[in-house]
Design a protein around this motif. Structure first.
Motif, PDB file in Angstrom:
ATOM      1  N   HIS A  38      -2.253  13.422  -2.862  1.00  0.00           N
ATOM      2  CA  HIS A  38      -2.443  13.370  -1.407  1.00  0.00           C
ATOM      3  C   HIS A  38      -1.864  14.631  -0.777  1.00  0.00           C
ATOM      4  O   HIS A  38      -0.663  14.906  -0.929  1.00  0.00           O
ATOM      5  N   SER A  39      -2.702  15.388  -0.087  1.00  0.00           N
ATOM      6  CA  SER A  39      -2.254  16.614   0.574  1.00  0.00           C
ATOM      7  C   SER A  39      -2.833  16.681   1.981  1.00  0.00           C
ATOM      8  O   SER A  39      -3.910  16.138   2.250  1.00  0.00           O
ATOM      9  N   VAL A 100      -7.856  21.450  13.625  1.00  0.00           N
ATOM     10  CA  VAL A 100      -8.402  20.409  12.747  1.00  0.00           C
ATOM     11  C   VAL A 100      -7.355  20.059  11.689  1.00  0.00           C
ATOM     12  O   VAL A 100      -6.510  20.883  11.331  1.00  0.00           O
ATOM     13  N   THR A 101      -7.415  18.823  11.222  1.00  0.00           N
ATOM     14  CA  THR A 101      -6.508  18.342  10.184  1.00  0.00           C
ATOM     15  C   THR A 101      -7.330  17.891   8.991  1.00  0.00           C
ATOM     16  O   THR A 101      -8.306  17.149   9.145  1.00  0.00           O
ATOM     17  N   ALA A 102      -6.931  18.350   7.814  1.00  0.00           N
ATOM     18  CA  ALA A 102      -7.619  17.990   6.576  1.00  0.00           C
ATOM     19  C   ALA A 102      -6.704  17.137   5.720  1.00  0.00           C
ATOM     20  O   ALA A 102      -5.533  17.466   5.522  1.00  0.00           O
ATOM     21  N   THR A 103      -7.253  16.031   5.212  1.00  0.00           N
ATOM     22  CA  THR A 103      -6.523  15.144   4.319  1.00  0.00           C
ATOM     23  C   THR A 103      -7.269  15.111   2.993  1.00  0.00           C
ATOM     24  O   THR A 103      -8.455  14.789   2.951  1.00  0.00           O
ATOM     25  N   CYS A 104      -6.574  15.459   1.933  1.00  0.00           N
ATOM     26  CA  CYS A 104      -7.153  15.578   0.591  1.00  0.00           C
ATOM     27  C   CYS A 104      -6.626  14.444  -0.276  1.00  0.00           C
ATOM     28  O   CYS A 104      -5.416  14.268  -0.402  1.00  0.00           O
ATOM     29  N   GLU A 105      -7.545  13.692  -0.865  1.00  0.00           N
ATOM     30  CA  GLU A 105      -7.180  12.569  -1.737  1.00  0.00           C
ATOM     31  C   GLU A 105      -7.770  12.785  -3.125  1.00  0.00           C
ATOM     32  O   GLU A 105      -8.929  13.202  -3.252  1.00  0.00           O
TER      33      GLU A 105
END
Length: 140
Positions: A38-39, A100-105
Motif C-alpha cells: 500500500h503506497s 491529485v492523490t494516488a493510492t497504490c494497492e
C-alpha cells in the motif's frame, strides 16, 4: 514520508537522495506512504497539464508507475530490483486544478512478478484514472 521499518537501507538512501527520481521531482510528486502492499503519493495539477488545461494523461501514468515501481522495489528486497514490463491506464474523468492523490494497492506480490493497481483521485475523492502495472523482479 512513512516507510516500513524493515526497508532495504540502499533503497532508503536512493529514495532520500533522489526524492523518487528526476521525473518525480520535476512533476512535483510527493510520496506520503510507501510499502510493498500500500503506497500513497500526491501531485499538483499545475505544471502537469496538457494544451487545453487538463491534467495530462501521461502525468497520471507517471504517478502510477512511480508508485508501482517503488512498491515493487520494496517487495523485491535487498540485492534485487524491479523492472516494469507492462502498464496500462484508464482515464475516467478530467481535472483542471488542485492536487491529485494516488493510492497504490498490490494485486500480486510474487517471487518474480509484482502487479499493482493505482487509483488517482481529485480533491473531492472522485476517481480520475486507474493504472495497472506489472514489474519483473530481478537479482542484481
Amino acid at each position: 514520508m512513512q516507510l516500513p521499518d524493515d526497508l532495504d537501507p540502499e533503497l532508503v538512501e536512493r529514495l532520500a537522495g533522489t526524492r523518487g527520481g528526476e521525473l518525480a521531482v520535476k512533476m512535483g510528486i510527493d510520496f506520503v506512504e510507501l510499502s510493498a502492499s500500500h503506497s500513497v503519493a500526491r501531485m499538483p495539477v499545475e505544471g502537469n497539464r496538457q494544451v487545453i488545461g487538463l491534467l495530462h494523461g501521461g502525468a497520471h501514468v507517471v504517478l502510477g508507475e512511480s508508485l508501482g515501481s517503488v512498491s515493487s522495489a520494496i517487495h523485491a528486497g535487498p540485492g534485487r530490483y524491479a523492472v516494469g514490463i507492462e502498464i496500462n491506464a484508464t482515464h475516467s474523468r478530467s481535472v483542471e486544478g488542485g492536487v491529485v492523490t494516488a493510492t497504490c494497492e498490490a494485486l500480486v506480490l510474487g517471487r518474480t512478478l509484482c502487479t499493482h493497481e493505482t487509483v488517482v483521485r481529485d480533491e473531492a475523492g472522485r476517481r480520475l484514472s486507474t493504472i495497472r502495472m506489472t514489474n519483473l523482479l530481478r537479482d542484481r
